[in-house]
Enzyme design. Structure first.
Site, mmCIF file in Angstrom:
data_model
loop_
_atom_site.group_PDB
_atom_site.id
_atom_site.type_symbol
_atom_site.label_atom_id
_atom_site.label_comp_id
_atom_site.label_asym_id
_atom_site.label_seq_id
_atom_site.Cartn_x
_atom_site.Cartn_y
_atom_site.Cartn_z
ATOM 1 C CG HIS A 97 -12.366 17.579 4.637
ATOM 2 N ND1 HIS A 97 -13.104 18.463 5.388
ATOM 3 C CD2 HIS A 97 -12.744 17.783 3.357
ATOM 4 C CE1 HIS A 97 -13.902 19.163 4.587
ATOM 5 N NE2 HIS A 97 -13.698 18.771 3.342
ATOM 6 C CB THR A 149 -2.600 -3.333 -0.451
ATOM 7 O OG1 THR A 149 -3.838 -2.990 -1.060
ATOM 8 C CG2 THR A 149 -1.760 -4.165 -1.412
ATOM 9 C CE LYS A 205 -4.349 0.203 0.618
ATOM 10 N NZ LYS A 205 -5.182 -0.331 -0.479
#
Ligand SMILES: O=c1[nH]c(=O)c2[nH]c(=O)[nH]c2[nH]1
Length: 286
Positions: A240, A57, A12
């Site tokens: 965010h 992942t 990942k």
């Protein structure tokens, strides 16, 4: 001739982690971009699609967030070692784990307020016509974060609204501001620094119920302290930070582990102005 599988790895990439270490009102902040790549006996999935040796992942990403909660995050080397050793130790088919970490620096502005380290850009646009001169100064890329003292609730809900109300969230933005001077003569350096200090101070000291409210505070403090400035236009992206749901791993997330979102982002824009100044003589937003 045979065609064979050569070197390969998988993992990942770019898990964006913000870890807040809370000590009462004083917070520490770690901001990382974590990439993981595992290699080993992974031929089956390539050759036949047999995934029995494939740790998803997605699990690697979850491990980053769970470990951030369970172990805290200190030096990036430490956190990278913790993760890499975990995958090699627990996954027999994995011979090698490569974990790379980018760590973004933040300077402290207050107990739970931070400014992202790195350059922001000072800008100016002057317009001279036969009968008028206008000086607009500005800043872009001033990244600020409060790890608490921000709430967002009481908003409109319709059938598409899913956002939970919150009384404690991260508020972060990259300030993009332009302000118009009343005259073509000023101490420009002092004026610039004064405006930036006012925006930063207002961001840090405003207990915020919306980024819109914070925008108004920032503009108001600039105008109240800088008589030479007529008007300020603020463009504030709402950077965010999503609370990670760790309850599925039986871990509580007390506003400590966040996904730093990239896009989409809220974009809050507004002009704060004196009501007794002459209007701009040119389209100064451009
Ligand atoms: O400060 C905020 N203002 C909004 O208008 C808004 N909308 C949203 O989804 N989050 C937020 N936060």
């Amino acid at each position: 001739m045979a065609i064979v599988l050569g070197p390969n790895r998988y993992g990942k990439a770019e898990t964006r982690l913000v870890r807040v270490h809370r000590d009462g009102d004083t917070h520490g902040l770690v901001d990382l971009n974590v990439s993981i790549a595992l290699s080993g006996d992974l031929s089956a999935t390539h050759l036949t699609g047999d995934n029995s040796g494939v740790l998803p992942t997605d699990t690697m990403k979850n491990t980053v967030y769970a470990f951030a909660k369970q172990h805290g995050v200190g030096e990036p080397e430490e956190f990278a070692l913790l993760l890499a050793r975990h995958f090699v130790r627990t996954q027999g088919q994995v011979d090698s784990a490569r974990v790379s970490v980018e760590s973004f620096g933040w300077d402290r502005l207050g107990p739970h307020s931070f400014q992202r380290r790195g350059d922001h850009t000072r800008t100016t646009v002057v317009t001279v016509t036969r009968d008028a001169t206008q000086v607009v100064s500005g800043i872009t890329g001033l990244v600020l974060m409060n790890t608490t003292a921000s709430e967002f609730h009481g908003f409109v809900r319709d059938r598409y609204t899913t956002l939970p109300e919150t009384t404690d969230r991260i508020l972060a933005t990259a300030v993009d501001a332009k302000w118009r001077h009343l005259s073509d003569e000023a101490d420009w350096g002092k004026s610039f620094q004064g405006a930036v200090d006012a925006m930063t101070t207002a961001f840090v000291n405003t207990y915020s119920f919306s980024l819109q409210q914070t925008l108004m505070s920032m503009g108001t403090l600039v105008l109240s302290g800088r008589p030479e400035i007529a008007e300020i236009r603020l463009t504030l992206p709402n950077k965010h930070h999503y609370l990670v749901d760790l309850s599925v791993f039986n871990l509580e997330n007390e506003n400590e582990v966040f996904i730093a979102g990239d896009r989409p982002y809220g974009l809050i824009e507004g002009t704060v102005t004196r009501d007794d100044v002459p209007p701009a003589t040119t389209e100064w937003y451009l």
